[in-house]
Write a protein that holds these residues in place. Sequence first.
Motif, PDB file in Angstrom:
ATOM      1  N   ILE A   1       0.858  -1.174   0.000  1.00 15.10           N
ATOM      2  CA  ILE A   1       0.000   0.000   0.000  1.00 15.10           C
ATOM      3  C   ILE A   1       0.898   1.228   0.000  1.00 15.10           C
ATOM      4  CG2 ILE A   1      -1.835   1.271   1.187  1.00 15.10           C
ATOM      5  CD1 ILE A   1      -2.633  -1.360   2.534  1.00 15.10           C
ATOM      6  N   THR A   2       0.928   1.960  -1.101  1.00 19.40           N
ATOM      7  CA  THR A   2       1.755   3.163  -1.137  1.00 19.40           C
ATOM      8  C   THR A   2       1.043   4.278  -0.373  1.00 19.40           C
ATOM      9  OG1 THR A   2       0.816   3.988  -3.229  1.00 19.40           O
ATOM     10  CG2 THR A   2       2.730   2.516  -3.369  1.00 19.40           C
ATOM     11  N   GLY A   3       1.833   5.036   0.373  1.00 22.17           N
ATOM     12  CA  GLY A   3       1.242   6.078   1.204  1.00 22.17           C
ATOM     13  C   GLY A   3       0.310   5.515   2.253  1.00 22.17           C
ATOM     14  N   GLY A   4       0.581   4.302   2.705  1.00 20.61           N
ATOM     15  CA  GLY A   4      -0.314   3.605   3.616  1.00 20.61           C
ATOM     16  C   GLY A   4      -0.217   4.023   5.064  1.00 20.61           C
TER      17      GLY A   4
ATOM     18  N   ARG B   1      -5.159  -0.364   7.875  1.00 21.81           N
ATOM     19  CA  ARG B   1      -5.796  -0.919   9.078  1.00 21.81           C
ATOM     20  C   ARG B   1      -6.803  -2.013   8.721  1.00 21.81           C
ATOM     21  NH1 ARG B   1      -5.805   4.747  10.571  1.00 21.81           N
ATOM     22  NH2 ARG B   1      -4.169   5.113  12.118  1.00 21.81           N
ATOM     23  N   ARG B   2      -7.607  -1.777   7.699  1.00 15.17           N
ATOM     24  CA  ARG B   2      -8.605  -2.782   7.332  1.00 15.17           C
ATOM     25  C   ARG B   2      -7.949  -4.050   6.803  1.00 15.17           C
ATOM     26  NH1 ARG B   2     -11.681  -4.431   8.844  1.00 15.17           N
ATOM     27  NH2 ARG B   2     -13.402  -4.745   7.384  1.00 15.17           N
ATOM     28  N   PHE B   3      -6.908  -3.903   5.996  1.00 10.51           N
ATOM     29  CA  PHE B   3      -6.207  -5.074   5.471  1.00 10.51           C
ATOM     30  C   PHE B   3      -5.597  -5.890   6.614  1.00 10.51           C
ATOM     31  CE2 PHE B   3      -5.185  -4.303   0.702  1.00 10.51           C
ATOM     32  CZ  PHE B   3      -6.469  -3.837   0.490  1.00 10.51           C
TER      33      PHE B   3
ATOM     34  N   VAL C   1       2.896  -5.817   9.605  1.00  5.68           N
ATOM     35  CA  VAL C   1       2.798  -4.513   8.945  1.00  5.68           C
ATOM     36  C   VAL C   1       4.156  -3.840   9.041  1.00  5.68           C
ATOM     37  CG1 VAL C   1       1.665  -2.266   8.875  1.00  5.68           C
ATOM     38  CG2 VAL C   1       0.345  -4.293   9.531  1.00  5.68           C
ATOM     39  N   ILE C   2       4.820  -3.682   7.896  1.00  7.66           N
ATOM     40  CA  ILE C   2       6.171  -3.130   7.870  1.00  7.66           C
ATOM     41  C   ILE C   2       6.202  -1.860   7.020  1.00  7.66           C
ATOM     42  CG2 ILE C   2       7.165  -5.429   8.145  1.00  7.66           C
ATOM     43  CD1 ILE C   2       8.015  -5.238   5.135  1.00  7.66           C
TER      44      ILE C   2
ATOM     45  N   GLY D   1     -16.728  11.679   4.502  1.00  6.21           N
ATOM     46  CA  GLY D   1     -16.154  10.342   4.460  1.00  6.21           C
ATOM     47  C   GLY D   1     -15.036  10.159   5.466  1.00  6.21           C
ATOM     48  N   GLU D   2     -14.799   8.908   5.823  1.00  6.37           N
ATOM     49  CA  GLU D   2     -13.699   8.540   6.712  1.00  6.37           C
ATOM     50  C   GLU D   2     -12.758   7.591   5.974  1.00  6.37           C
ATOM     51  OE1 GLU D   2     -13.137   9.831   9.559  1.00  6.37           O
ATOM     52  OE2 GLU D   2     -15.060  10.880   9.830  1.00  6.37           O
ATOM     53  N   PRO D   3     -11.465   7.589   6.345  1.00  4.19           N
ATOM     54  CA  PRO D   3     -10.538   6.655   5.708  1.00  4.19           C
ATOM     55  C   PRO D   3     -11.017   5.207   5.754  1.00  4.19           C
ATOM     56  CG  PRO D   3      -9.306   8.269   6.958  1.00  4.19           C
ATOM     57  CD  PRO D   3     -10.760   8.515   7.256  1.00  4.19           C
ATOM     58  N   SER D   4     -11.727   4.832   6.814  1.00  2.98           N
ATOM     59  CA  SER D   4     -12.228   3.458   6.919  1.00  2.98           C
ATOM     60  C   SER D   4     -13.277   3.152   5.857  1.00  2.98           C
ATOM     61  CB  SER D   4     -12.806   3.207   8.313  1.00  2.98           C
ATOM     62  OG  SER D   4     -13.862   4.115   8.594  1.00  2.98           O
ATOM     63  N   ASP D   5     -14.013   4.181   5.390  1.00  8.64           N
ATOM     64  CA  ASP D   5     -14.981   3.957   4.317  1.00  8.64           C
ATOM     65  C   ASP D   5     -14.269   3.479   3.053  1.00  8.64           C
ATOM     66  OD1 ASP D   5     -17.369   4.785   5.701  1.00  8.64           O
ATOM     67  OD2 ASP D   5     -16.722   6.853   5.468  1.00  8.64           O
TER      68      ASP D   5
END
Length: 254
Positions: free
Chosen positions: A12-15, A25-27, A51-52, A214-218
């Motif tokens: 995930i770039t910019g994750g 977070r969801r992944f 998560v690295i 919206g929220e990032p989780s959406d």
Amino acid sequence: MTDRLAGKIAVITGGGRGIGAGITRRFAEEGASVAIVQRNAPPETMLSDRVIHVGADLSRSADIAAAIERVVHFFGGLDVLVNNAGLMFEKTVDDMSETDWDQMMDINLKAPFLLTKAAMPHLRSRGGGSIVNIGSIEGLASNPGHPAYSASKAGIHGFTAAVAVDHGHEGIRCNAIAPGWINSDLSEVYIESLADSSRVRRELLAMHPVGRLGEPSDVGNLALWLASEESAFVTGQVYVIDGGRTKKLPLPSA
């Protein structure tokens, strides 16, 4: 938790912030091993044995290729690529330099191409995979002063369709998400910098039929579905996630 991505390896770039953090977070919650690929280290609280952080300057092709190889070496493969990292600034064509334009295209359009190219043999070796590109509703319309940004996101939408067409037979799917206004630290700073931030907040809410921003989780929830086998027959699509904003026709103010 259903572990919909158990055993999957994702880049995930910019994750580490904003929308990207919501996807990370969801992944992770659903069982994926995640590599956050970006220049600066994310908060330590986001990192774990699954998560690295892999440092990379996404304007440098050598960094991109090296980052993908590091992820594959560390985790043992790659199943999902999320091209999320992006740049935005406000300049009209008159105000924009050629350097400005090139910088926008390098990060928003060229980097996803190079990441996809570097990821492709690894996805292929796993029998397929999912690419999720983060576009924007500004790839469909535009706010004032965003010719470069809108062009880059429209390009992402077109790139998504082309990759889906070329690589579907290999089990590699490619879809895009086009977010509208998503709350983040950057959007909060922007709102607070305005003269009448309270009025701006009210007007922003009024623009959205769902009555909230919206929220990032959406976005994370939608990216999760696109990365999982639940969307196995979905490819080449652009999913608008904007609380109905682009479907609401404006009326003149009283």
